[in-house]
Design an enzyme around this catalytic site. Structure first.
Site, PDB file in Angstrom:
ATOM      1  N   ASP A 186       0.621   4.571   5.797  1.00  0.00           N
ATOM      2  CA  ASP A 186      -0.621   4.854   6.498  1.00  0.00           C
ATOM      3  C   ASP A 186      -1.235   3.580   7.087  1.00  0.00           C
ATOM      4  OD1 ASP A 186      -0.275   7.466   5.908  1.00  0.00           O
ATOM      5  OD2 ASP A 186      -2.034   7.690   4.628  1.00  0.00           O
TER       6      ASP A 186
ATOM      7  N   GLU B  16      -4.482  18.291  -7.514  1.00  0.00           N
ATOM      8  CA  GLU B  16      -4.974  18.176  -6.139  1.00  0.00           C
ATOM      9  C   GLU B  16      -4.557  16.847  -5.513  1.00  0.00           C
ATOM     10  OE1 GLU B  16      -6.749  18.809  -8.791  1.00  0.00           O
ATOM     11  OE2 GLU B  16      -7.564  20.849  -8.542  1.00  0.00           O
TER      12      GLU B  16
ATOM     13  N   GLU C  15      -4.278   4.850  -2.230  1.00  0.00           N
ATOM     14  CA  GLU C  15      -4.174   6.211  -2.751  1.00  0.00           C
ATOM     15  C   GLU C  15      -4.782   6.199  -4.142  1.00  0.00           C
ATOM     16  OE1 GLU C  15      -3.333   8.671  -0.927  1.00  0.00           O
ATOM     17  OE2 GLU C  15      -2.480   7.535   0.735  1.00  0.00           O
TER      18      GLU C  15
ATOM     19  N   ASP D 140      -4.967   0.368   3.103  1.00  0.00           N
ATOM     20  CA  ASP D 140      -5.134   1.766   2.693  1.00  0.00           C
ATOM     21  C   ASP D 140      -4.842   1.868   1.203  1.00  0.00           C
ATOM     22  OD1 ASP D 140      -5.624   4.592   3.359  1.00  0.00           O
ATOM     23  OD2 ASP D 140      -3.556   4.868   2.709  1.00  0.00           O
TER      24      ASP D 140
ATOM     25  N   HIS E  32       0.929  11.445   2.194  1.00  0.00           N
ATOM     26  CA  HIS E  32       0.173  10.212   2.361  1.00  0.00           C
ATOM     27  C   HIS E  32       0.845   9.101   1.552  1.00  0.00           C
ATOM     28  CE1 HIS E  32      -3.674  11.650   4.266  1.00  0.00           C
ATOM     29  NE2 HIS E  32      -3.081  12.801   3.958  1.00  0.00           N
TER      30      HIS E  32
END
Length: 232
Positions: free
Chosen positions: A155, A53, A10, A8, A150
């Site tokens: 994750d 965001e 980010e 995963d 997250h």
């Protein structure tokens, strides 16, 4: 031995084509579909400001990432960890797009690993159902209470549990472990026997409860029927 890597990332946003960059990579190794305990985890300096965001998603600020390594400094270690393993990724085009963009920026070849997209796998397994990671965790009863934000490694750990359920649950993984431990002329019979053998669950009784139980039995006297039984 079947080796897979649950992965995963980010990022600073939704698309490397508009200048977004990786800020975190998390990987969990699976051997015969079960976690081996080996992981790869790194935060990255994206060399750009973090949009509000994206910060609300993962909580990684400009200040936190300022002293973290560039992707160029960890690319070799990342490739060494994944090697030629099959990659298990939720919404694989997103993560692979960012990883390959970073590698292309360094003049390195794109990843050629086989990829299993758990979004596609979940859609095949549960047609018409929601297939977000949170929705799948809820469906399979997987605890996500530690997932306030997250995080790539967290994750990946959660996705490893979801993936195991998507391919048939824990019994499938246990059967694969049994298969990996047999060889020779009697291997098939031994594999079938091991796969069918009931797996003992760990005791849920604490040491204090065991002691209290023993004291209660002792207080009933030697002739008490409960003296014949042991709590475990």
């Amino acid at each position: 031995m079947t080796r897979q890597v649950v992965l995963d990332t980010e990022t600073t946003g939704l698309s490397p084509a508009t200048g977004d960059r990786l800020v975190e990579i998390g990987c969990v190794e699976l051997v015969n579909h079960l976690p081996s305990g080996k992981t790869f985890h790194v935060y990255l300096n994206p060399q750009r400001a973090m949009p509000e965001e994206a910060f609300r998603v993962h909580g990684l600020s400009d200040e936190f990432l300022a002293d973290k390594p560039l992707f160029s400094a960890v690319a070799a270690d990342f490739r060494a960890f994944i090697e030629d393993a099959t990659l298990i990724i939720h919404n694989a085009p997103f993560d692979m797009g960012f990883l390959n963009a970073e590698l292309t920026n360094l003049g390195q070849p794109k990843l050629a690993n086989t990829v299993i997209d758990t979004v596609m796998l979940a859609r095949e397994r549960h047609p018409g159902a929601r297939v977000s990671l949170d929705a799948l965790c809820k469906h399979y009863g997987i605890d996500t209470s530690r997932r306030a934000l997250h995080g790539a490694l967290l994750d990946s750990e959660i996705l490893a549990e979801v993936y195991l359920e998507l391919i048939g649950g824990r019994q499938a993984g246990l059967a694969l472990v049994a298969e990996s431990r047999v060889s020779g002329a009697d291997g098939i019979a031994a594999m079938v026997s091991a796969a069918r053998r009931p797996v003992a669950l760990p005791s849920l009784v604490s040491a204090n409860e065991l002691a209290a139980h023993a004291a209660l039995i002792a207080s009933l006297g030697a002739d008490a029927i409960w003296a014949e039984y042991e709590l475990s």
